[in-house]
Design an enzyme around this catalytic site. Structure first.
Site, PDB file in Angstrom:
ATOM      1  N   HIS A 234      11.714 -12.401  11.024  1.00  0.00           N
ATOM      2  CA  HIS A 234      11.669 -11.203  11.434  1.00  0.00           C
ATOM      3  C   HIS A 234      11.749 -11.758  12.856  1.00  0.00           C
ATOM      4  O   HIS A 234      11.012 -12.736  13.488  1.00  0.00           O
ATOM      5  CB  HIS A 234       9.568 -10.726  10.752  1.00  0.00           C
ATOM      6  CG  HIS A 234       9.484  -9.910  12.376  1.00  0.00           C
ATOM      7  ND1 HIS A 234       8.335  -8.995  11.413  1.00  0.00           N
ATOM      8  CD2 HIS A 234       9.831  -9.491  13.703  1.00  0.00           C
ATOM      9  CE1 HIS A 234       8.167  -7.849  13.005  1.00  0.00           C
ATOM     10  NE2 HIS A 234       8.392  -8.612  13.655  1.00  0.00           N
TER      11      HIS A 234
ATOM     12  N   HIS B 161      13.058 -10.010  16.857  1.00  0.00           N
ATOM     13  CA  HIS B 161      13.726  -8.844  17.410  1.00  0.00           C
ATOM     14  C   HIS B 161      14.827  -9.604  18.562  1.00  0.00           C
ATOM     15  O   HIS B 161      14.059 -10.749  19.582  1.00  0.00           O
ATOM     16  CB  HIS B 161      12.739  -8.677  18.623  1.00  0.00           C
ATOM     17  CG  HIS B 161      11.515  -7.913  17.806  1.00  0.00           C
ATOM     18  ND1 HIS B 161      11.439  -6.751  17.949  1.00  0.00           N
ATOM     19  CD2 HIS B 161       9.784  -8.183  17.375  1.00  0.00           C
ATOM     20  CE1 HIS B 161      10.321  -6.899  16.883  1.00  0.00           C
ATOM     21  NE2 HIS B 161       9.592  -7.178  16.692  1.00  0.00           N
TER      22      HIS B 161
ATOM     23  N   LYS C 163      11.723  -0.060   8.087  1.00  0.00           N
ATOM     24  CA  LYS C 163      10.916  -0.953   8.245  1.00  0.00           C
ATOM     25  C   LYS C 163       9.703   0.062   8.993  1.00  0.00           C
ATOM     26  O   LYS C 163      10.380   0.707   9.722  1.00  0.00           O
ATOM     27  CB  LYS C 163      10.546  -1.770  10.072  1.00  0.00           C
ATOM     28  CG  LYS C 163      10.417  -1.950  11.318  1.00  0.00           C
ATOM     29  CD  LYS C 163       9.166  -3.662  10.425  1.00  0.00           C
ATOM     30  CE  LYS C 163       7.994  -3.803  11.330  1.00  0.00           C
ATOM     31  NZ  LYS C 163       8.062  -4.538  11.766  1.00  0.00           N
TER      32      LYS C 163
ATOM     33  N   HIS D 214       4.639  -3.326   9.564  1.00  0.00           N
ATOM     34  CA  HIS D 214       3.606  -3.797  10.728  1.00  0.00           C
ATOM     35  C   HIS D 214       2.719  -2.651  10.329  1.00  0.00           C
ATOM     36  O   HIS D 214       2.142  -1.770  10.688  1.00  0.00           O
ATOM     37  CB  HIS D 214       4.223  -2.753  11.948  1.00  0.00           C
ATOM     38  CG  HIS D 214       3.281  -3.353  13.540  1.00  0.00           C
ATOM     39  ND1 HIS D 214       4.088  -4.205  14.220  1.00  0.00           N
ATOM     40  CD2 HIS D 214       2.116  -2.818  13.433  1.00  0.00           C
ATOM     41  CE1 HIS D 214       2.586  -4.588  14.969  1.00  0.00           C
ATOM     42  NE2 HIS D 214       1.736  -3.570  14.401  1.00  0.00           N
TER      43      HIS D 214
ATOM     44  N   HIS E 246       4.166 -10.576   9.941  1.00  0.00           N
ATOM     45  CA  HIS E 246       3.185 -11.286  11.251  1.00  0.00           C
ATOM     46  C   HIS E 246       1.569 -10.760  10.833  1.00  0.00           C
ATOM     47  O   HIS E 246       0.947 -10.390  11.640  1.00  0.00           O
ATOM     48  CB  HIS E 246       3.785 -10.668  12.248  1.00  0.00           C
ATOM     49  CG  HIS E 246       4.302  -9.662  12.908  1.00  0.00           C
ATOM     50  ND1 HIS E 246       2.417  -8.308  12.152  1.00  0.00           N
ATOM     51  CD2 HIS E 246       5.123  -8.417  13.512  1.00  0.00           C
ATOM     52  CE1 HIS E 246       3.275  -6.998  12.836  1.00  0.00           C
ATOM     53  NE2 HIS E 246       4.816  -7.230  13.440  1.00  0.00           N
TER      54      HIS E 246
ATOM     55  N   ASP F 138       8.528 -13.564  14.886  1.00  0.00           N
ATOM     56  CA  ASP F 138       8.171 -12.182  15.686  1.00  0.00           C
ATOM     57  C   ASP F 138       8.752 -12.181  16.700  1.00  0.00           C
ATOM     58  O   ASP F 138       8.174 -12.026  18.047  1.00  0.00           O
ATOM     59  CB  ASP F 138       6.953 -11.709  14.933  1.00  0.00           C
ATOM     60  CG  ASP F 138       6.797 -10.076  15.564  1.00  0.00           C
ATOM     61  OD1 ASP F 138       7.606  -9.312  15.890  1.00  0.00           O
ATOM     62  OD2 ASP F 138       5.840  -9.911  15.792  1.00  0.00           O
TER      63      ASP F 138
END
Ligand SMILES: NC(=O)N[C@@H](CC(=O)O)C(=O)O
Ligand SMILES: [Zn+2]
Ligand SMILES: [Zn+2]
Length: 345
Positions: free
Chosen positions: A14, A16, A100, A137, A175, A248
């Site tokens: 995970h 970004h 996602k 999420h 997360h 994350d």
């Protein structure tokens, strides 16, 4: 003698990376140690179809330093307009392993997220047929629901019924931050797993809110009370294959964090495996690091484990106060502090 540990090369399930000028900094930070990473699609506009995902992937690959093998695994952002055809195209295109689900408005750049969760019922079969995972999420977004309760409410209202309706759907609860989520994942079949970040293992909401508000600890889902932190620690120490590494790492420039309306996200990629090693060491569970960081993820995704290894040594080093971030700067997690594990290059 220096303490050292050698493990199969890890992956980040995970991550970004953002886009544009910052890729020159975010891509090498992860590629230096991770074999693969699941690249989150919450760009603006989001990565919604195969073509956009493959274009983004080539922008990422163009920033991988010479001599490193790094495989970005791409994800489509589910919107109200995602069709079964788009899922099939993604499978055929290759390199796309998941979709996602961001409930609309839940987190950074989630405005395009799904507003009608009935959508998932239409897509569940095509996801299963094409072996595309559903990444979630897990927070509800209604303004009347307390931010500390949003993960639990999502679990009770959305996830438990969804998992019951689709017992074959492979999903990762991303997360996780609560005992409730850890217990839910543990109670499900092998088709349900979870990622756990460094910050949710290392901190609770006191770290963020006592003695002055610390914007660099602010991420979503927000840090919870210490009993939840403890439950996440118990989950990784258990060695259960349902839990694996997902940083994350979610970089925002210093000014966007240290602000009257600061962005959510912690930047941990620059020292991700080192930070996890320190926590596992503190928990007396270094022997569980390799499963969590390098085995459980690929096993869940049905991908081969990495075939080479990395070595970490127990040696103090100082985390930078700030790091370059495109033409801006970023304050990393643990900025200026002494870290106790180091990658042995
Ligand atoms: N985790 C965060 O606090 N922020 C992430 C979004 C997300 O993963 O929810 C981001 O993109 O900034
Ligand atoms: Zn998220
Ligand atoms: Zn994220």
């Amino acid at each position: 003698m220096t303490e050292r540990i050698t493990i199969t090369r890890p992956d980040d399930w995970h991550l970004h990376l953002r886009d544009g000028a910052v890729l020159q900094h975010t891509v090498p930070a992860t590629a230096r140690v991770m074999g693969r990473a699941i690249i989150m699609p919450n760009l603006q506009p989001p990565v919604m179809n195969a073509e956009q995902a493959l274009e983004y992937r080539s922008r990422i690959l163009s920033k991988v330093p010479q001599g490193l093998n790094f495989n970005p695994l791409m994800v489509l952002y589910l919107t109200d307009n995602t069709t079964p055809e788009m899922i099939r195209e993604a499978k055929q295109a290759g390199h796309i392993v998941a979709v996602k689900l961001y409930p609309a408005g839940a987190t950074t750049n989630s405005d395009s997220g799904v507003t009608d969760l009935g959508k998932l019922d239409e897509l569940a079969a095509v996801l299963a047929e094409n072996d595309i995972k559903l990444l979630v999420h897990g927070e509800v977004t209604h303004s009347d629901i307390d931010i500390f309760d949003r993960e639990k409410r999502f679990l009770d209202e959305i996830l438990v019924p969804l998992a019951a309706r689709h017992p074959d759907l492979n999903m990762v609860v991303e997360h996780i931050t609560t005992k409730d989520a850890a217990d839910f994942v543990s109670s499900q079949g092998a088709n349900v797993a979870a990622t756990i970040t460094v910050q949710h293992l290392a901190y609770n909401r006191n770290h963020m809110l006592v003695g002055g508000i610390k914007p660099h600890f602010y991420c979503l889902p927000v840090l919870k009370r210490n009993t939840h932190q403890q439950a996440l620690q118990d989950a990784v120490v258990s060695g259960s294959a349902k839990f694996f590494l997902g940083t994350d790492s979610a970089p925002h420039a210093k000014g966007a964090k240290e602000s009257a309306c600061g962005c959510a996200g912690c930047y941990s990629a620059y020292a991700a495996i080192e930070l996890y090693a320190e926590i596992f060491d503190d928990l007396g569970a270094l022997d569980k690091l390799e499963g969590f960081a390098s085995h459980h993820g690929p096993d869940f995704y049905g991908l081969p484990r990495n075939s080479d290894e990395i070595t970490l040594i127990k040696q103090d080093w100082q985390a930078p106060q700030e790091m370059p971030f495109g033409s801006d700067i970023i304050v990393p997690l643990r900025a200026g502090e002494t870290l106790r594990w180091k990658l042995d290059y």
